[in-house]
Design a protein around this motif. Structure first.
Motif, PDB file in Angstrom:
ATOM      1  N   GLU A 100      10.495  -2.797  -3.021  1.00 36.47           N
ATOM      2  CA  GLU A 100      10.454  -4.102  -2.354  1.00 36.47           C
ATOM      3  C   GLU A 100       9.615  -4.040  -1.081  1.00 36.47           C
ATOM      4  OE1 GLU A 100      13.431  -6.922   0.269  1.00 36.47           O
ATOM      5  OE2 GLU A 100      14.275  -5.855  -1.439  1.00 36.47           O
ATOM      6  N   ALA A 101       9.886  -3.050  -0.240  1.00 36.12           N
ATOM      7  CA  ALA A 101       9.175  -2.941   1.034  1.00 36.12           C
ATOM      8  C   ALA A 101       7.676  -2.747   0.816  1.00 36.12           C
ATOM      9  CB  ALA A 101       9.752  -1.785   1.847  1.00 36.12           C
ATOM     10  N   ALA A 102       7.310  -1.873  -0.128  1.00 39.40           N
ATOM     11  CA  ALA A 102       5.895  -1.603  -0.383  1.00 39.40           C
ATOM     12  C   ALA A 102       5.202  -2.799  -1.031  1.00 39.40           C
ATOM     13  CB  ALA A 102       5.765  -0.367  -1.274  1.00 39.40           C
TER      14      ALA A 102
ATOM     15  N   ARG B 196       4.935   4.034 -10.526  1.00 43.93           N
ATOM     16  CA  ARG B 196       3.834   3.715 -11.430  1.00 43.93           C
ATOM     17  C   ARG B 196       3.419   2.254 -11.283  1.00 43.93           C
ATOM     18  NH1 ARG B 196       6.026   5.652 -15.460  1.00 43.93           N
ATOM     19  NH2 ARG B 196       6.837   3.802 -16.505  1.00 43.93           N
ATOM     20  N   LEU B 197       4.395   1.361 -11.157  1.00 43.93           N
ATOM     21  CA  LEU B 197       4.081  -0.067 -11.031  1.00 43.93           C
ATOM     22  C   LEU B 197       3.297  -0.345  -9.743  1.00 43.93           C
ATOM     23  CD1 LEU B 197       4.472  -2.928 -12.200  1.00 43.93           C
ATOM     24  CD2 LEU B 197       6.570  -3.075 -10.855  1.00 43.93           C
ATOM     25  N   LEU B 198       3.704   0.269  -8.657  1.00 44.26           N
ATOM     26  CA  LEU B 198       2.986   0.086  -7.391  1.00 44.26           C
ATOM     27  C   LEU B 198       1.548   0.576  -7.514  1.00 44.26           C
ATOM     28  CD1 LEU B 198       5.598   1.104  -4.677  1.00 44.26           C
ATOM     29  CD2 LEU B 198       4.426  -1.102  -4.860  1.00 44.26           C
ATOM     30  N   SER B 199       1.371   1.745  -8.122  1.00 44.20           N
ATOM     31  CA  SER B 199       0.044   2.318  -8.272  1.00 44.20           C
ATOM     32  C   SER B 199      -0.853   1.444  -9.143  1.00 44.20           C
ATOM     33  CB  SER B 199       0.160   3.719  -8.863  1.00 44.20           C
ATOM     34  OG  SER B 199      -1.109   4.277  -9.133  1.00 44.20           O
ATOM     35  N   GLU B 200      -0.305   0.960 -10.243  1.00 46.77           N
ATOM     36  CA  GLU B 200      -1.105   0.148 -11.167  1.00 46.77           C
ATOM     37  C   GLU B 200      -1.430  -1.233 -10.603  1.00 46.77           C
ATOM     38  OE1 GLU B 200       1.305   0.003 -14.629  1.00 46.77           O
ATOM     39  OE2 GLU B 200       0.767   2.035 -15.312  1.00 46.77           O
ATOM     40  N   THR B 201      -0.564  -1.759  -9.743  1.00 48.29           N
ATOM     41  CA  THR B 201      -0.734  -3.113  -9.259  1.00 48.29           C
ATOM     42  C   THR B 201      -1.618  -3.198  -8.019  1.00 48.29           C
ATOM     43  OG1 THR B 201       1.483  -3.654 -10.069  1.00 48.29           O
ATOM     44  CG2 THR B 201       0.477  -5.225  -8.546  1.00 48.29           C
ATOM     45  N   PHE B 202      -1.502  -2.220  -7.127  1.00 46.64           N
ATOM     46  CA  PHE B 202      -2.161  -2.346  -5.838  1.00 46.64           C
ATOM     47  C   PHE B 202      -3.223  -1.290  -5.547  1.00 46.64           C
ATOM     48  CE2 PHE B 202       1.985  -4.459  -5.160  1.00 46.64           C
ATOM     49  CZ  PHE B 202       1.521  -5.723  -4.796  1.00 46.64           C
ATOM     50  N   SER B 203      -3.426  -0.341  -6.448  1.00 46.50           N
ATOM     51  CA  SER B 203      -4.421   0.688  -6.177  1.00 46.50           C
ATOM     52  C   SER B 203      -5.829   0.182  -6.494  1.00 46.50           C
ATOM     53  CB  SER B 203      -4.132   1.942  -7.006  1.00 46.50           C
ATOM     54  OG  SER B 203      -4.186   1.655  -8.380  1.00 46.50           O
TER      55      SER B 203
ATOM     56  N   ARG C 248       4.749  -5.466   1.652  1.00 46.01           N
ATOM     57  CA  ARG C 248       3.754  -4.975   2.610  1.00 46.01           C
ATOM     58  C   ARG C 248       2.342  -5.098   2.037  1.00 46.01           C
ATOM     59  NH1 ARG C 248       6.184  -0.544   3.553  1.00 46.01           N
ATOM     60  NH2 ARG C 248       5.031   0.762   2.096  1.00 46.01           N
ATOM     61  N   SER C 249       2.227  -5.000   0.711  1.00 45.82           N
ATOM     62  CA  SER C 249       0.913  -5.101   0.055  1.00 45.82           C
ATOM     63  C   SER C 249       0.505  -6.540  -0.216  1.00 45.82           C
ATOM     64  CB  SER C 249       0.935  -4.312  -1.255  1.00 45.82           C
ATOM     65  OG  SER C 249       1.202  -2.938  -1.023  1.00 45.82           O
ATOM     66  N   GLY C 250       1.357  -7.488   0.146  1.00 48.62           N
ATOM     67  CA  GLY C 250       1.005  -8.903   0.004  1.00 48.62           C
ATOM     68  C   GLY C 250       1.602  -9.593  -1.201  1.00 48.62           C
ATOM     69  N   GLY C 251       2.494  -8.924  -1.935  1.00 47.95           N
ATOM     70  CA  GLY C 251       3.102  -9.514  -3.118  1.00 47.95           C
ATOM     71  C   GLY C 251       4.379 -10.272  -2.821  1.00 47.95           C
TER      72      GLY C 251
ATOM     73  N   MET D  77      -4.730 -13.928  -8.206  1.00 52.33           N
ATOM     74  CA  MET D  77      -3.338 -14.367  -8.229  1.00 52.33           C
ATOM     75  C   MET D  77      -2.457 -13.374  -7.474  1.00 52.33           C
ATOM     76  SD  MET D  77      -0.785 -14.992 -11.498  1.00 52.33           S
ATOM     77  CE  MET D  77      -1.488 -16.575 -11.965  1.00 52.33           C
ATOM     78  N   THR D  78      -1.551 -13.872  -6.646  1.00 57.23           N
ATOM     79  CA  THR D  78      -0.634 -13.015  -5.898  1.00 57.23           C
ATOM     80  C   THR D  78       0.363 -12.364  -6.846  1.00 57.23           C
ATOM     81  OG1 THR D  78      -0.784 -14.433  -3.949  1.00 57.23           O
ATOM     82  CG2 THR D  78       1.098 -12.940  -4.079  1.00 57.23           C
ATOM     83  N   PRO D  79       0.443 -11.035  -6.839  1.00 55.86           N
ATOM     84  CA  PRO D  79       1.449 -10.381  -7.695  1.00 55.86           C
ATOM     85  C   PRO D  79       2.859 -10.821  -7.293  1.00 55.86           C
ATOM     86  CG  PRO D  79      -0.162  -8.796  -6.882  1.00 55.86           C
ATOM     87  CD  PRO D  79      -0.383 -10.058  -6.110  1.00 55.86           C
ATOM     88  N   SER D  80       3.612 -11.297  -8.257  1.00 61.51           N
ATOM     89  CA  SER D  80       4.971 -11.780  -8.006  1.00 61.51           C
ATOM     90  C   SER D  80       5.933 -11.041  -8.928  1.00 61.51           C
ATOM     91  CB  SER D  80       5.051 -13.287  -8.245  1.00 61.51           C
ATOM     92  OG  SER D  80       6.354 -13.769  -8.029  1.00 61.51           O
TER      93      SER D  80
END
Length: 238
Positions: A77-79, A231-238, A82-85, A1-4
């Protein structure tokens, strides 16, 4: 599922930039009469008084600058994109600090202080100066019909169809710097949570709709928001 990710911000995000909150004990509506200054009836009865109030707020906004919370949300937002969310920031604020910080996917549900609207024809224009009852609409030419492009009490917020379409699709939802007392925004967390989204409340303390969130982070926005974004970016896309 695409992170939204859907984020709702309120006046607490801009408080550390020197702009007043609304519903705190020392907030704007504790000092001014919202019935006279933020209703269609108040504008009808004394448009000059309403213009003076918003002209002063517009003047104050010109001296304010985005803070670390605004900057962190723009970076997030930018990251995220850029990661596809998928990303949307819905703000109850009528200032332009999110835009100045770099936010792009933005819905101003309560309008924008730096725009005017003609009450006669609906024409919207950028407006960074004072408004008065002697000014004429640039589109229809009628005098005395220009008003701030803000949503007053009793009026329907902007972009509600789009927001309600996005809420069930959100995998992540956060309310930042908002009291949870103003509807319909106060119901967004419950709506997103019902659809399975992870939900966060970031505020100085628990808001009136705090029960609707699965996570809570309390403290100044300039401290809590940047840390949460990282933290949210790390947990979602790492």
């Amino acid at each position: 599922m695409t992170p939204s990710l859907l984020i709702l911000t309120g006046s607490g995000v801009s408080a550390e930039s020197g702009l007043g909150t609304f519903r705190d004990t020392d907030g704007i509506w504790a000092k001014f009469d919202w019935q006279r200054l933020a209703t269609p009836e108040g504008f009808r009865d004394d448009p000059s008084e309403v213009h003076a109030f918003y002209n002063a707020r517009r003047q104050g906004l010109r001296g304010a600058a985005p803070n670390a919370a605004h900057a962190a949300l723009a970076t997030l937002e930018a990251a995220w994109v850029r990661s596809g969310g998928e990303f949307t920031l819905v703000t109850q604020n009528i200032d332009d600090l999110h835009e100045r910080a770099g936010s792009e996917r933005l819905i101003h549900m309560h309008g924008e202080l730096l725009r005017s609207r003609c009450a006669a024809c609906g024409d919207l224009r950028d407006c960074d100066g004072d408004l008065s009852i002697t000014m004429s609409c640039g589109a229809c030419g009628r005098e005395g019909q220009l008003r701030p492009h803000v949503v007053w009490f009793g009026e329907i917020p902007i972009g509600m169809d789009e927001i309600y379409a996005l809420l069930p699709q959100a995998t992540h939802f956060a309310a930042i710097g908002t009291s949870g007392a103003v509807w319909p925004a106060a119901g967004f967390a419950e709506e997103a949570g019902r659809a399975g989204a992870k939900t966060w409340e970031l505020s100085l303390d628990a808001g009136e709709s705090g029960h609707a969130f699965t996570h809570a982070i309390y403290g100044n926005a300039t401290e809590t928001v940047p840390a949460w974004c990282e933290r949210l970016l790390s947990e979602t896309f790492s």
